[in-house]
Write a protein that holds these residues in place. Sequence first.
Motif, PDB file in Angstrom:
ATOM      1  N   THR B 288     -55.232  37.905 -30.452  1.00 59.94           N
ATOM      2  CA  THR B 288     -54.175  37.368 -31.300  1.00 59.94           C
ATOM      3  C   THR B 288     -54.380  37.735 -32.754  1.00 59.94           C
ATOM      4  N   GLY B 289     -55.443  38.458 -33.046  1.00 64.92           N
ATOM      5  CA  GLY B 289     -55.656  38.859 -34.427  1.00 64.92           C
ATOM      6  C   GLY B 289     -57.042  39.418 -34.621  1.00 64.92           C
ATOM      7  N   SER B 300     -55.656  38.924 -39.573  1.00 69.71           N
ATOM      8  CA  SER B 300     -54.403  39.470 -39.043  1.00 69.71           C
ATOM      9  C   SER B 300     -53.951  38.569 -37.907  1.00 69.71           C
ATOM     10  N   GLU B 302     -51.033  38.044 -34.642  1.00 68.42           N
ATOM     11  CA  GLU B 302     -49.988  38.544 -33.759  1.00 68.42           C
ATOM     12  C   GLU B 302     -48.634  37.927 -34.132  1.00 68.42           C
ATOM     13  N   ARG B 304     -47.311  37.361 -36.789  1.00 70.96           N
ATOM     14  CA  ARG B 304     -46.836  37.747 -38.116  1.00 70.96           C
ATOM     15  C   ARG B 304     -45.570  38.590 -38.077  1.00 70.96           C
ATOM     16  N   SER B 307     -43.822  42.415 -32.006  1.00 65.72           N
ATOM     17  CA  SER B 307     -44.950  43.208 -31.529  1.00 65.72           C
ATOM     18  C   SER B 307     -44.656  44.686 -31.746  1.00 65.72           C
ATOM     19  N   GLY B 313     -51.869  42.535 -34.227  1.00 64.75           N
ATOM     20  CA  GLY B 313     -50.900  41.911 -35.111  1.00 64.75           C
ATOM     21  C   GLY B 313     -50.813  42.577 -36.464  1.00 64.75           C
ATOM     22  N   ARG B 314     -50.352  41.807 -37.444  1.00 72.11           N
ATOM     23  CA  ARG B 314     -50.175  42.301 -38.806  1.00 72.11           C
ATOM     24  C   ARG B 314     -51.032  41.475 -39.754  1.00 72.11           C
ATOM     25  N   THR B 372     -48.466  47.365 -37.812  1.00 74.64           N
ATOM     26  CA  THR B 372     -49.425  46.649 -36.965  1.00 74.64           C
ATOM     27  C   THR B 372     -50.803  47.283 -37.082  1.00 74.64           C
TER      28      THR B 372
END
Lengths: 479, 479
Positions: B288-289, B300, B302, B304, B307, B313-314, B372
């Motif tokens: 998730t990050g 980071s 997910e 954010r 996808s 994520g970002r 991403t």
Amino acid sequence: MTDVLHSFTLADMVRQQARVLPGTTAIVDGDDRYTFADMDRAANRWANWLAARSVGLGDRVAWHGPGDVRTLHLLFAAAKLGAALVPLNVRNTAEETARALETAAPALVLSTTPLDGAIDADAQAPAVRAAPADEPAIDPDDERPVLGVFTGAFSGRPKLALLTHRGIVTQSLVTAAYRLIEPGATRYLASGPMFHVGVHLKLLANYLFGGLSVLAPHPDAAALCRLIERERVTSALLFTPSIDQMIQANADRRHDLSSLRDVPAQPSDPSDGAWYEMTSCLRASGPTGYGQTETYAMVSFEARGPSGTGAFGRPSPVAAVGVARPGGIESAPGEPGEITVRGPQIMAGYLGEPVGIRHRTGDLGVFHPDGTLDFVGPVQEVIKTGMENVYPAEVEIALRRHPAVAEACVIGIPDPQWGSSVRAVVEAGAECTADELIEHTRRHIASYKKPRSVIFVAKLPRNAAGQVDRGAVHQKWGS
Amino acid sequence: MTDVLHSFTLADMVRQQARVLPGTTAIVDGDDRYTFADMDRAANRWANWLAARSVGLGDRVAWHGPGDVRTLHLLFAAAKLGAALVPLNVRNTAEETARALETAAPALVLSTTPLDGAIDADAQAPAVRAAPADEPAIDPDDERPVLGVFTGAFSGRPKLALLTHRGIVTQSLVTAAYRLIEPGATRYLASGPMFHVGVHLKLLANYLFGGLSVLAPHPDAAALCRLIERERVTSALLFTPSIDQMIQANADRRHDLSSLRDVPAQPSDPSDGAWYEMTSCLRASGPTGYGQTETYAMVSFEARGPSGTGAFGRPSPVAAVGVARPGGIESAPGEPGEITVRGPQIMAGYLGEPVGIRHRTGDLGVFHPDGTLDFVGPVQEVIKTGMENVYPAEVEIALRRHPAVAEACVIGIPDPQWGSSVRAVVEAGAECTADELIEHTRRHIASYKKPRSVIFVAKLPRNAAGQVDRGAVHQKWGS
């Protein structure tokens, strides 16, 4: 000052959003749409245009124009230069604007209307579009001011509250934590004036979290309805007069406003169901927290815990809120005192006036034993009329400039449409009419500050020290 | 350093929670329950006890004991003195603990087991209870370290990452914004060891937002089930081995675990439906990050944005994440490089080693054109086995101390239960057995770091410079 390593500025935000969500629409301004990448490029062009005019670290730039996308471009450009944007109140009189500029001492003034010493913003559009879009090579730390907002004319003279990158970013995180915006999902209608922190709060939080915001610099009810429908707006800063007008404008339900679910006010007739039928808003409850310009909006939240004695919730998780006696000693639980705050959201200071070890809000409050807060009123008075704050001292100073006025006391009286309206209670030394005095103040201060009613009295009540007894004026003429 | 006016420290948090939610239960430790007011008083007693032993601003206090409520009391006490708590890994060997203490150079060491130079924590309980509960008169700024965590033995020697008040508070706000905790509603089971930031992250965020946390310093599957049922736990830091054991322990469904809905891992057999029937967890998805100890967990997310190409994520809204080539120049989109970060969550530095203008994570990543992020692997290698990080260099150093080892290369190989397990590939100069080498490393480093398998080779593959070619070792013996 924080070092740059540990800083996260609005410049970082604008740059990173362009990288993280490059093709996502960030801002809608009328028929123009700007992605996060567009906003970053425009901010860079403005920054380079400003830098070429010697604007740099620690400077202020004044904006005298509508709250359109240029306000944001300039805010972000200032951020990238380590400077601060000061949006001026376009409803000010020429005299007030001159005084505001004297206070703000900006390095540069941009205006869309003729203004002494200002650069014509509209005429510069081609030059700005031609400026390089490279990132300025400046990395300001995040405890610098980035936004200057006029406030608190307790003394009769507005002060410039200098809000910091860190304050704005911190409050944006709190705004998302308490779901005043929904990360990445809110579609926000920023319909209020840009010289108020109320508009910036959700607008910038929404930007930080990747949501879409719609600017409405010249709102009328029909235009607001069209924008809400077209952009599927979920959240809007609307007040009672606008809501009433929108109910009228949409009486035939031609606009689908069902996306709208978050509005801080309600219709003037709360029992009228039309607003709740045409939108997804739930009936608004009481106040949801306490805040002010100097703290970049709310430092207490209703959502912070179970409801209790106080109507203003509990202190924000990142604001150390206290209530103090005049000498600075903490009040006992339940005892009124001045609300004080420490925390990252506090302004750097008023321009030229740093804050001490705690920010004194100038507001009276009570901390109840259950941890809830009540806002009692200003230590000195402010009249909240519509979205505007009117400081009695300022109106009184204007009134005293009239030759017929010996003394004046300005108070707020309840008003069904605007919350409060401005009333002047006047000791006249010569003959004059209410209309004359209203017209006189109108020439010196913004129209919304002028008294709506004037009461002439032989003698204002005074205390032992000979000062006007405001409490007695309130009791006698306050309703 | 930030001034105190703009600071919000863990000391402010503890003090304010006691005022804002005085009677609300904050922490459950076995059969003991502590309100926010109790926690504040206990922190003050510990702080005054520590201050009487000359612990003050800038000092470190080491805790060598279980992750029970005392860890939090000491963390909050350190916060109130402007000091930092260093929780030691109780699974360390005596040699590792001695080295850790040498690195941390604490002003005071508290231990629940015999340890050279340490004060017996259990024996001091009456003295601490008798210490005054007054607030210490110190107001540290929030860029000071408050928590020291050992990490990153890339060099074969652990470093002490000094995490700040500001970093912890900022990450707590982000944690709430992305609903990793639900403000005031999460009931969190902190079952992991307290010398990991993974446990602190939600525990402290939940404290800041007024939620309840349950400590489980000596967890076994049946005890975890009982705690979840009794405290209606909603969120727990559980990993696959514990989950598998809990499925077994609760095979007869004697415990109602239906309140549990947020767990970062899944059963070793994800197709087994039992876990999802007995809890309200949804099937866990991918990562998730991205984050690390030095950034106080995730930078980071997910959540954010939509996808995209990258699985991590970002970047966080308040972390300026970059990917750089070895010289420090930004990599092009899609090009791997070292992940770098700026932001308030970054540690103050390793003890004695301040960070530069950006924190270099030591991790390889890719920033894709869609914004991403992908985490590729460590610039130097780390083996993630269960919740633990094992640094090959550290194991290799231990192996080389054995007289029969000429050279060794340690790698991680896939392991269905632990993610990875430690494998040593050894060039032996004399005869010895795998068991001998495993037992040898066991005497020098923590048991979880010892090789699970040893492969003897005549010659390790080497590159042109004569160094062991780790890539070739991976290819040949990595599965």
